[in-house]
Design an enzyme around this catalytic site. Structure first.
Site, short mmCIF file in Angstrom:
data_model
loop_
_atom_site.label_atom_id
_atom_site.label_comp_id
_atom_site.label_asym_id
_atom_site.label_seq_id
_atom_site.Cartn_x
_atom_site.Cartn_y
_atom_site.Cartn_z
N ASP A 20 0.83 -1.20 0.00
CA ASP A 20 0.00 0.00 0.00
C ASP A 20 0.87 1.27 0.00
O ASP A 20 0.36 2.38 -0.07
CB ASP A 20 -1.04 -0.01 1.14
CG ASP A 20 -0.42 -0.07 2.52
OD1 ASP A 20 0.82 -0.05 2.64
OD2 ASP A 20 -1.19 -0.13 3.50
N LYS A 41 -0.75 -9.36 3.37
CA LYS A 41 0.06 -8.79 4.47
C LYS A 41 -0.83 -7.86 5.29
O LYS A 41 -1.58 -7.07 4.72
CB LYS A 41 1.26 -8.03 3.91
CG LYS A 41 2.07 -7.35 5.01
CD LYS A 41 3.45 -6.90 4.56
CE LYS A 41 3.48 -5.58 3.83
NZ LYS A 41 2.99 -4.42 4.58
N GLU A 98 9.61 -3.59 10.40
CA GLU A 98 9.92 -2.28 9.82
C GLU A 98 10.46 -1.33 10.90
O GLU A 98 9.84 -1.15 11.96
CB GLU A 98 8.69 -1.66 9.15
CG GLU A 98 9.01 -0.28 8.56
CD GLU A 98 8.02 0.25 7.53
OE1 GLU A 98 7.07 -0.45 7.18
OE2 GLU A 98 8.23 1.41 7.10
#
Ligand code: KIV
Length: 266
Positions: free
Chosen positions: A41, A109, A178
């Protein structure tokens, strides 16, 4: 495919993933045998020019998943579930995930929070492979207030370790880490029995992912520390566009070499 993904993890061979949003990029990624393509995204930033990923819709994700599938029909494709499409009832979450799988994704995801675990477990039980995304979760930008390093306090570190363990226990096939420290990603990687895929998480993860536009230098004035830029794409592409403009303006394009002679049949 997911089987090769697992084999690489077991053999401790680094897993390599990249993002793609369209057929031509997907084809190039497939041509260099990258292990998996994420229809991320992040396209909301890179493709659409938005400042957040919060505005992503399921419909748009379906559109880009289909494009990536057309460009790389043999690649392993993971599609992002957009903001709040997996925080709904388990049935609605299943329906949303199935929509992405039917568009061409092999897996989805999700930026998982502890409260989502039962719903994510249901996806896994129903046969939809899930890649979890923890650490910095851009879909929660309004809550977190900035794209900072995550897991910087002892309690946040513990929460992330517990979340990663719960996710491995419910059977997610990989966990994206992340923007967490080198030390924390090493700890999490040692705690779980599935691959960790790092982005801004240092070298100890089982694999790495970058946003392709970032490594190609397509986004001007965006070079965070965790990105290695392999091409100054923005400048190179602008040079090519300017050369085209100049050629047209000076009569150097098209010449007869780029045109068709009359082939009229009498
Ligand atoms: O959307 C995306 O591209 C991602 C990667 C940054 C992992 O989630």
């Amino acid at each position: 495919m997911i089987k090769e993904f697992k084999e690489k993890y077991l053999k401790k061979v680094p897993i390599v993933m990249l993002t793609a949003y369209d057929a031509s990029m997907a084809q190039m990624i497939n041509d260099v045998a990258i292990d998996g393509i994420l229809v991320g995204d992040s396209l909301r930033h890179t493709f659409f020019g938005d400042s957040t990923t919060v505005t992503m819709t399921l419909q748009d994700m379906v559109y880009h998943t289909k494009a990536v599938k057309n460009g790389a029909p043999k690649s392993f494709i993971v599609s992002d579930m957009p903001f709040m499409t997996y925080n709904v009832s388990p049935e609605k979450t299943l329906e949303n995930a199935a929509t992405l799988v039917q568009a061409g994704a092999h897996a989805v995801k999700c930026e998982v929070r502890p409260t989502n675990i039962p719903t994510i477990a249901r996806l896994v039980q129903e046969g939809i492979p899930v890649m979890a995304h923890i650490g910095l979760q851009p879909q929660y930008i309004h809550e977190i207030g900035g794209y900072h390093l995550k897991g910087t306090s002892k309690s946040e570190k513990n929460e992330l370790c517990e979340l990663a363990k719960s996710l491995a226990n419910i059977g997610v096939f990989a966990i994206v880490l992340e923007k967490v420290s080198i030390e924390l990603s090493k700890t999490i990687t040692s705690l779980v029995d599935c691959p960790t895929i790092g982005i801004g998480a240092g070298p100890s993860c089982s694999g790495q992912i970058l946003v392709t536009n970032d490594l190609l230098g397509l986004t001007p004035n965006f070079s965070p520390k965790f990105v290695k830029q392999y091409l100054n794409g923005h400048s190179l592409i602008k040079d090519a566009l300017a050369a085209f403009k100049n050629d047209v303006e000076t009569g150097q394009f098209p010449t007869n070499d780029h045109a068709y002679a009359d082939e009229t049949v009498q």
